[in-house]
Design a protein around this motif. Structure first.
Motif, PDB file in Angstrom:
ATOM      1  N   GLN A  57       0.646  -1.176  -0.435  1.00  0.00           N
ATOM      2  CA  GLN A  57      -0.323  -0.048   0.110  1.00  0.00           C
ATOM      3  C   GLN A  57       0.856   1.228  -0.043  1.00  0.00           C
ATOM      4  O   GLN A  57       0.770   2.122  -0.400  1.00  0.00           O
ATOM      5  CB  GLN A  57      -1.076   0.495   1.357  1.00  0.00           C
ATOM      6  CG  GLN A  57      -2.137  -0.781   0.875  1.00  0.00           C
ATOM      7  CD  GLN A  57      -2.459  -1.172   2.281  1.00  0.00           C
ATOM      8  OE1 GLN A  57      -2.984   0.054   2.551  1.00  0.00           O
ATOM      9  NE2 GLN A  57      -3.445  -1.968   2.451  1.00  0.00           N
ATOM     10  N   GLN A 107      -7.539  -5.176   0.034  1.00  0.00           N
ATOM     11  CA  GLN A 107      -6.775  -4.348   0.205  1.00  0.00           C
ATOM     12  C   GLN A 107      -6.245  -5.306   1.706  1.00  0.00           C
ATOM     13  O   GLN A 107      -7.512  -5.697   2.109  1.00  0.00           O
ATOM     14  CB  GLN A 107      -6.127  -2.527   1.151  1.00  0.00           C
ATOM     15  CG  GLN A 107      -6.332  -1.727   0.108  1.00  0.00           C
ATOM     16  CD  GLN A 107      -6.608  -0.600   0.703  1.00  0.00           C
ATOM     17  OE1 GLN A 107      -5.541  -0.278   0.820  1.00  0.00           O
ATOM     18  NE2 GLN A 107      -7.551   0.274   0.238  1.00  0.00           N
ATOM     19  N   SER A 108      -5.579  -5.363   2.295  1.00  0.00           N
ATOM     20  CA  SER A 108      -4.751  -6.482   3.733  1.00  0.00           C
ATOM     21  C   SER A 108      -3.779  -5.643   4.563  1.00  0.00           C
ATOM     22  O   SER A 108      -3.359  -4.763   3.896  1.00  0.00           O
ATOM     23  CB  SER A 108      -4.548  -7.531   2.848  1.00  0.00           C
ATOM     24  OG  SER A 108      -2.826  -7.755   3.253  1.00  0.00           O
ATOM     25  N   GLU A 109      -4.013  -6.198   5.173  1.00  0.00           N
ATOM     26  CA  GLU A 109      -3.278  -5.576   6.679  1.00  0.00           C
ATOM     27  C   GLU A 109      -1.829  -5.918   6.903  1.00  0.00           C
ATOM     28  O   GLU A 109      -0.917  -6.035   7.345  1.00  0.00           O
ATOM     29  CB  GLU A 109      -4.067  -5.309   8.197  1.00  0.00           C
ATOM     30  CG  GLU A 109      -5.209  -5.191   8.653  1.00  0.00           C
ATOM     31  CD  GLU A 109      -5.021  -3.498   7.883  1.00  0.00           C
ATOM     32  OE1 GLU A 109      -4.107  -2.800   8.515  1.00  0.00           O
ATOM     33  OE2 GLU A 109      -5.470  -2.921   6.930  1.00  0.00           O
ATOM     34  N   GLY A 110      -1.665  -6.809   5.372  1.00  0.00           N
ATOM     35  CA  GLY A 110      -0.480  -7.470   5.109  1.00  0.00           C
ATOM     36  C   GLY A 110       0.001  -8.929   6.639  1.00  0.00           C
ATOM     37  O   GLY A 110       1.278  -9.688   6.213  1.00  0.00           O
ATOM     38  N   THR A 111      -1.500  -9.973   6.766  1.00  0.00           N
ATOM     39  CA  THR A 111      -0.587 -10.645   8.052  1.00  0.00           C
ATOM     40  C   THR A 111      -0.808 -11.937   6.835  1.00  0.00           C
ATOM     41  O   THR A 111      -0.223 -12.721   7.345  1.00  0.00           O
ATOM     42  CB  THR A 111      -2.042 -10.708   8.651  1.00  0.00           C
ATOM     43  OG1 THR A 111      -2.769 -11.070   7.985  1.00  0.00           O
ATOM     44  CG2 THR A 111      -2.364  -9.812   9.623  1.00  0.00           C
ATOM     45  N   ARG A 151       4.434  -8.583   6.208  1.00  0.00           N
ATOM     46  CA  ARG A 151       4.170  -7.940   7.761  1.00  0.00           C
ATOM     47  C   ARG A 151       3.044  -6.662   7.181  1.00  0.00           C
ATOM     48  O   ARG A 151       3.145  -5.940   8.432  1.00  0.00           O
ATOM     49  CB  ARG A 151       4.349  -8.286   8.403  1.00  0.00           C
ATOM     50  CG  ARG A 151       4.625  -9.554   9.393  1.00  0.00           C
ATOM     51  CD  ARG A 151       3.569 -10.630   9.131  1.00  0.00           C
ATOM     52  NE  ARG A 151       3.287 -11.582   9.899  1.00  0.00           N
ATOM     53  CZ  ARG A 151       2.880 -12.921   8.412  1.00  0.00           C
ATOM     54  NH1 ARG A 151       2.887 -12.237   7.624  1.00  0.00           N
ATOM     55  NH2 ARG A 151       3.444 -14.312   9.385  1.00  0.00           N
ATOM     56  N   GLU A 152       3.055  -6.055   6.151  1.00  0.00           N
ATOM     57  CA  GLU A 152       3.461  -4.981   5.200  1.00  0.00           C
ATOM     58  C   GLU A 152       1.923  -4.876   4.855  1.00  0.00           C
ATOM     59  O   GLU A 152       1.591  -6.420   3.638  1.00  0.00           O
ATOM     60  CB  GLU A 152       4.529  -4.585   4.434  1.00  0.00           C
ATOM     61  CG  GLU A 152       4.334  -2.992   3.758  1.00  0.00           C
ATOM     62  CD  GLU A 152       5.390  -1.979   4.687  1.00  0.00           C
ATOM     63  OE1 GLU A 152       4.605  -0.697   4.315  1.00  0.00           O
ATOM     64  OE2 GLU A 152       5.506  -2.426   5.938  1.00  0.00           O
ATOM     65  N   PRO A 153       1.007  -3.901   4.704  1.00  0.00           N
ATOM     66  CA  PRO A 153       0.155  -3.423   4.816  1.00  0.00           C
ATOM     67  C   PRO A 153      -0.268  -3.986   2.823  1.00  0.00           C
ATOM     68  O   PRO A 153       0.816  -2.624   2.109  1.00  0.00           O
ATOM     69  CB  PRO A 153      -0.675  -2.286   4.997  1.00  0.00           C
ATOM     70  CG  PRO A 153      -0.445  -2.215   6.296  1.00  0.00           C
ATOM     71  CD  PRO A 153       1.630  -2.640   6.185  1.00  0.00           C
TER      72      PRO A 153
END
Length: 138
Positions: free
Chosen positions: A97, A116-120, A125-127
């Motif tokens: 993002q 879009q995701s929070e990166g999990t 671990r990056e959105p």
């Protein structure tokens, strides 16, 4: 594959300095030799004998697209992306993002944000953001 790993690392670290150094050069070379080369179709752009950029894609996904910083803005990324588009009627890709330059690049070439995701689910671990391109009907 070593050249692709070097282009990837230089471009990645410049575009995403907060993630620089995430992997060692040895790890990068392993990834390209054992994963990217094995699983993807790979096309490169060269200036003389030097790899300036490449795209790696498979099964309607773009896995990697990197252009050396000094070669950006010359249409290399667009031409490589077009090679991937020629292979499929639909392509998807993930980008971070915060990588606004990449997001603008893809959006200008017809990719649409679909999630879009929070990166999990990514190693960093990056959105991130999922984009999709579909060949227009003719």
């Amino acid at each position: 594959m070593d050249a692709a790993a070097r282009v990837h690392r230089a471009s990645f670290d410049l575009a995403l300095p907060w993630l620089a150094g995430l992997h060692t050069p040895v790890e990068d070379r392993w990834f390209y030799r054992e994963r990217v080369f094995r699983d993807c179709e790979l096309w490169g752009a060269f200036q003389g004998d030097e790899l300036t950029g490449f795209v790696a894609f498979r099964n309607a996904w773009i896995d990697q697209l990197y252009i050396r910083s000094e070669a950006q803005g010359r249409g290399i990324g667009s031409r490589l992306l077009d090679l991937a588009k020629d292979s499929s009627d639909r392509l998807q890709l993930w980008t971070f993002q915060r990588n606004t330059a990449a997001r603008r690049f893809y959006e200008r070439r017809g990719f649409v944000l679909i999630e879009q995701s929070e990166g999990t689910r990514n190693e960093e671990r990056e959105p991130d953001a999922l984009y999709c391109w579909t060949r227009p009907l003719t």
